[in-house]
Enzyme design. Structure first.
Site, PDB file in Angstrom:
ATOM      1  N   GLN A  11      -5.727   2.255 -11.278  1.00 51.12           N
ATOM      2  CA  GLN A  11      -6.722   2.941 -12.132  1.00 51.12           C
ATOM      3  C   GLN A  11      -7.055   4.330 -11.569  1.00 51.12           C
ATOM      4  OE1 GLN A  11      -9.743   0.210 -14.183  1.00 51.12           O
ATOM      5  NE2 GLN A  11      -9.794  -0.543 -12.084  1.00 51.12           N
ATOM      6  N   ASP A  30       1.087  28.557  -7.263  1.00 46.11           N
ATOM      7  CA  ASP A  30       2.413  28.379  -6.666  1.00 46.11           C
ATOM      8  C   ASP A  30       2.256  27.731  -5.296  1.00 46.11           C
ATOM      9  OD1 ASP A  30       3.647  29.546  -8.792  1.00 46.11           O
ATOM     10  OD2 ASP A  30       3.440  31.573  -7.965  1.00 46.11           O
ATOM     11  N   ALA A  67      -4.691   0.083  -2.840  1.00 46.35           N
ATOM     12  CA  ALA A  67      -5.426  -0.945  -2.089  1.00 46.35           C
ATOM     13  C   ALA A  67      -5.018  -2.321  -2.594  1.00 46.35           C
ATOM     14  CB  ALA A  67      -6.936  -0.768  -2.269  1.00 46.35           C
ATOM     15  N   ASP A 109     -18.316  -1.246  -2.246  1.00 48.50           N
ATOM     16  CA  ASP A 109     -19.625  -1.870  -2.011  1.00 48.50           C
ATOM     17  C   ASP A 109     -19.465  -3.237  -1.329  1.00 48.50           C
ATOM     18  OD1 ASP A 109     -18.277  -2.330  -4.521  1.00 48.50           O
ATOM     19  OD2 ASP A 109     -19.923  -3.646  -5.098  1.00 48.50           O
ATOM     20  N   TYR A 132     -11.562  -9.641   1.247  1.00 51.63           N
ATOM     21  CA  TYR A 132     -11.299  -8.284   0.717  1.00 51.63           C
ATOM     22  C   TYR A 132     -12.259  -7.285   1.366  1.00 51.63           C
ATOM     23  CZ  TYR A 132     -11.786  -4.386  -2.603  1.00 51.63           C
ATOM     24  OH  TYR A 132     -11.896  -3.141  -3.174  1.00 51.63           O
ATOM     25  N   LYS A 136     -11.396  -4.061   3.800  1.00 52.22           N
ATOM     26  CA  LYS A 136     -11.794  -2.682   3.484  1.00 52.22           C
ATOM     27  C   LYS A 136     -12.691  -2.121   4.593  1.00 52.22           C
ATOM     28  CE  LYS A 136     -11.029  -0.661   0.134  1.00 52.22           C
ATOM     29  NZ  LYS A 136      -9.894   0.250  -0.242  1.00 52.22           N
ATOM     30  N   TRP A 162     -17.456  -1.182  -8.967  1.00 53.43           N
ATOM     31  CA  TRP A 162     -17.268  -1.575 -10.363  1.00 53.43           C
ATOM     32  C   TRP A 162     -16.424  -0.548 -11.132  1.00 53.43           C
ATOM     33  CZ3 TRP A 162     -22.492  -3.973 -12.480  1.00 53.43           C
ATOM     34  CH2 TRP A 162     -22.976  -4.892 -11.543  1.00 53.43           C
TER      35      TRP A 162
HETATM   36  N1  LIG Z   1     -11.580  -1.773  -8.954  1.00 53.37           N
HETATM   37  C1  LIG Z   1     -12.840  -1.816  -8.499  1.00 53.37           C
HETATM   38  O1  LIG Z   1     -13.744  -2.373  -9.139  1.00 53.37           O
HETATM   39  C2  LIG Z   1     -13.201  -1.183  -7.191  1.00 53.37           C
HETATM   40  C3  LIG Z   1     -14.523  -1.276  -6.720  1.00 53.37           C
HETATM   41  C4  LIG Z   1     -14.865  -0.675  -5.514  1.00 53.37           C
HETATM   42  C5  LIG Z   1     -13.909   0.020  -4.799  1.00 53.37           C
HETATM   43  N2  LIG Z   1     -12.637   0.097  -5.264  1.00 53.37           N
HETATM   44  C6  LIG Z   1     -11.643   0.841  -4.458  1.00 53.37           C
HETATM   45  O2  LIG Z   1     -11.207   1.950  -5.229  1.00 53.37           O
HETATM   46  C7  LIG Z   1      -9.831   2.233  -4.918  1.00 53.37           C
HETATM   47  C8  LIG Z   1      -9.028   2.295  -6.201  1.00 53.37           C
HETATM   48  O3  LIG Z   1      -9.120   1.039  -6.878  1.00 53.37           O
HETATM   49  P1  LIG Z   1      -8.435   0.783  -8.290  1.00 53.37           P
HETATM   50  O4  LIG Z   1      -9.446   0.163  -9.158  1.00 53.37           O
HETATM   51  O5  LIG Z   1      -7.730   2.017  -8.756  1.00 53.37           O
HETATM   52  O6  LIG Z   1      -7.377  -0.329  -7.878  1.00 53.37           O
HETATM   53  P2  LIG Z   1      -6.119  -0.859  -8.685  1.00 53.37           P
HETATM   54  O7  LIG Z   1      -6.170  -0.433 -10.103  1.00 53.37           O
HETATM   55  O8  LIG Z   1      -5.990  -2.308  -8.345  1.00 53.37           O
HETATM   56  O9  LIG Z   1      -4.921  -0.072  -8.009  1.00 53.37           O
HETATM   57  C9  LIG Z   1      -4.511  -0.328  -6.708  1.00 53.37           C
HETATM   58  C10 LIG Z   1      -3.097   0.176  -6.578  1.00 53.37           C
HETATM   59  O10 LIG Z   1      -2.675  -0.144  -5.232  1.00 53.37           O
HETATM   60  C11 LIG Z   1      -1.343  -0.536  -5.327  1.00 53.37           C
HETATM   61  N3  LIG Z   1      -0.904  -1.394  -4.244  1.00 53.37           N
HETATM   62  C12 LIG Z   1      -1.305  -2.656  -3.978  1.00 53.37           C
HETATM   63  N4  LIG Z   1      -0.581  -3.164  -2.969  1.00 53.37           N
HETATM   64  C13 LIG Z   1       0.289  -2.201  -2.611  1.00 53.37           C
HETATM   65  C14 LIG Z   1       1.313  -2.115  -1.643  1.00 53.37           C
HETATM   66  N5  LIG Z   1       1.614  -3.134  -0.827  1.00 53.37           N
HETATM   67  N6  LIG Z   1       2.000  -0.969  -1.542  1.00 53.37           N
HETATM   68  C15 LIG Z   1       1.750   0.067  -2.358  1.00 53.37           C
HETATM   69  N7  LIG Z   1       0.809   0.052  -3.305  1.00 53.37           N
HETATM   70  C16 LIG Z   1       0.094  -1.078  -3.434  1.00 53.37           C
HETATM   71  C17 LIG Z   1      -1.217  -1.300  -6.633  1.00 53.37           C
HETATM   72  O11 LIG Z   1       0.131  -1.305  -6.996  1.00 53.37           O
HETATM   73  P3  LIG Z   1       0.692  -2.132  -8.250  1.00 53.37           P
HETATM   74  O12 LIG Z   1       0.290  -1.302  -9.443  1.00 53.37           O
HETATM   75  O13 LIG Z   1       2.146  -2.166  -8.029  1.00 53.37           O
HETATM   76  O14 LIG Z   1       0.014  -3.461  -8.181  1.00 53.37           O
HETATM   77  C18 LIG Z   1      -2.123  -0.497  -7.548  1.00 53.37           C
HETATM   78  O15 LIG Z   1      -1.385   0.477  -8.261  1.00 53.37           O
HETATM   79  C19 LIG Z   1      -9.405   1.158  -3.931  1.00 53.37           C
HETATM   80  O16 LIG Z   1      -9.532   1.656  -2.622  1.00 53.37           O
HETATM   81  C20 LIG Z   1     -10.399   0.026  -4.141  1.00 53.37           C
HETATM   82  O17 LIG Z   1     -10.557  -0.752  -2.974  1.00 53.37           O
HETATM   83  C21 LIG Z   1     -12.254  -0.464  -6.450  1.00 53.37           C
END
Ligand SMILES: NC(=O)c1ccc[n+]([C@@H]2O[C@H](COP(=O)([O-])OP(=O)(O)OC[C@H]3O[C@@H](n4cnc5c(N)ncnc54)[C@H](OP(=O)(O)O)[C@@H]3O)[C@@H](O)[C@H]2O)c1
Length: 325
Positions: A11, A30, A67, A109, A132, A136, A162
């Protein structure tokens, strides 16, 4: 300048790419090379792959949007979650220290236990409840440790909550269920702030780049990054359903059929913090200090002050348009 982005298919990774592509700061610049890597190009669970990518692309700025985010699955995949969420960022941090690079990383969080009464500050003690959150938190500690005696390079860890964007998330799940079911039961006693991936991409890059697309100086450390206000999962579900309905999406239910339940009535493998509120004063003050009215940082200041439901409304309207098209 080389900018290396890990996690291009997530995302946040997709939102970062859209932000950079739309940015006037980089439009005619550039000498800036963006490299976006997904799991297929670099598996972050393999330390050698991380080092190889860093050595190959020699980034001046590393942005780690990747992640292991499967919160419940992490309970039984702790080693893998640790390798991706702590081992990989540790390598990135060491590279940044050795080469004087900027490192932007994202955290959660879930590093907190949620027992605090008010919003969490950056300096509050970490006490994650599940695997998890522990992985983190270990990533945060590893980055802090790598930079402890650094004489060059800088880092920012953006703690957010979130997240919703292009991908699976709570809002999309609620809208799908609202099309299928006659009633929804949603947790009403866990509080946090819904954060758009696009919002996060814009705010976090505004800290690190100026309006000419050049890297700028900022104090290394953790920054809480969420929009203004707060809600519960139930409040978020109701807002999303109400806005989708108003935007013309055909749903089986209205908000009256979304019943509030306590978290205790919906047990999950990994416990979640009851309170995910985070104070964003530190990031706001830093952005204000480096912004003037003509800079894109000024837009980020406004974004930080914008209530969470503004972003959710935009997001839900976009989904509704896709459904009604
Ligand atoms: N989502 C939430 O609600 C939330 C809340 C708080 C903090 N965060 C933090 O915000 C950040 C972005 O989260 P997000 O929502 O964008 O997460 P996401 O949509 O789950 O994307 C995580 C990406 O990491 C990739 N990934 C997982 N394992 C991997 C590996 N072994 N090697 C390479 N890439 C790998 C996944 O690849 P694939 O596409 O191939 O699976 C995915 O594209 C993260 O640090 C997360 O901890 C997220």
């Amino acid at each position: 300048m080389n900018i290396l982005i890990f996690g291009k298919d997530g995302q946040l990774g997709k939102a970062l790419q859209a932000t950079f592509e739309a940015s006037t700061a980089f439009a005619c610049k550039d000498g800036v090379r963006f490299v976006y890597l997904g799991r297929a190009e670099c598996d972050l669970s393999k330390p050698d792959a991380v080092s190889a990518a860093l050595d190959q692309f020699r980034p001046d700025c590393i942005i780690n949007a990747a992640a292991y985010t499967a919160v419940d699955a992490a309970e039984t995949n702790e080693l893998l979650a640790n390798a991706i969420n702590a081992g990989a960022p540790e390598r990135m941090a060491h590279y940044a220290v050795q080469h004087g690079a900027t490192f932007l990383h994202y955290s959660t969080d879930y590093v907190f236990d949620g027992s605090k009464e008010g919003p969490y500050r950056e300096t509050d003690a970490r006490n994650p409840l599940g695997a998890y959150g522990k992985s983190k938190a270990a990533g945060e500690c590893a980055i802090e440790h790598a930079f402890l005696h650094a004489t060059q390079g800088r880092y920012a860890i953006f703690r957010t909550s979130w997240v919703y964007g292009e991908g699976s998330n709570f809002i999309r799940t609620m809208l799908r269920l609202a099309q299928e079911r006659d009633e929804l039961k949603v947790i009403a006693d866990q509080y946090g702030v819904p954060t758009s991936a696009a919002w996060l991409a814009e705010v976090s890059t505004a800290l690190a780049f100026d309006r000419h697309g050049a890297l700028r100086s900022f104090p290394s450390g953790i920054y809480h990054a969420v929009p203004a206000g707060e809600t519960s999962w139930h409040g978020l579900a109701c807002w999303a359903v109400q806005e989708a309905s108003q935007a013309g999406m055909q749903l089986k239910i209205d908000t009256g059929a979304i019943l509030p339940i306590p978290a205790s009535a919906y047990p999950l493998p990994a416990p979640r913090p009851m309170n995910s509120r985070m104070q964003t004063t530190k990031l706001l003050q830093q952005l204000e200090a480096q912004a003037d009215v003509s800079e894109w940082g000024y837009g980020a200041v406004a974004l930080l002050r914008t209530p969470w439901n503004v972003g959710v409304t935009d997001y839900v309207r976009t989904i509704a348009r896709q459904h009604t098209a």
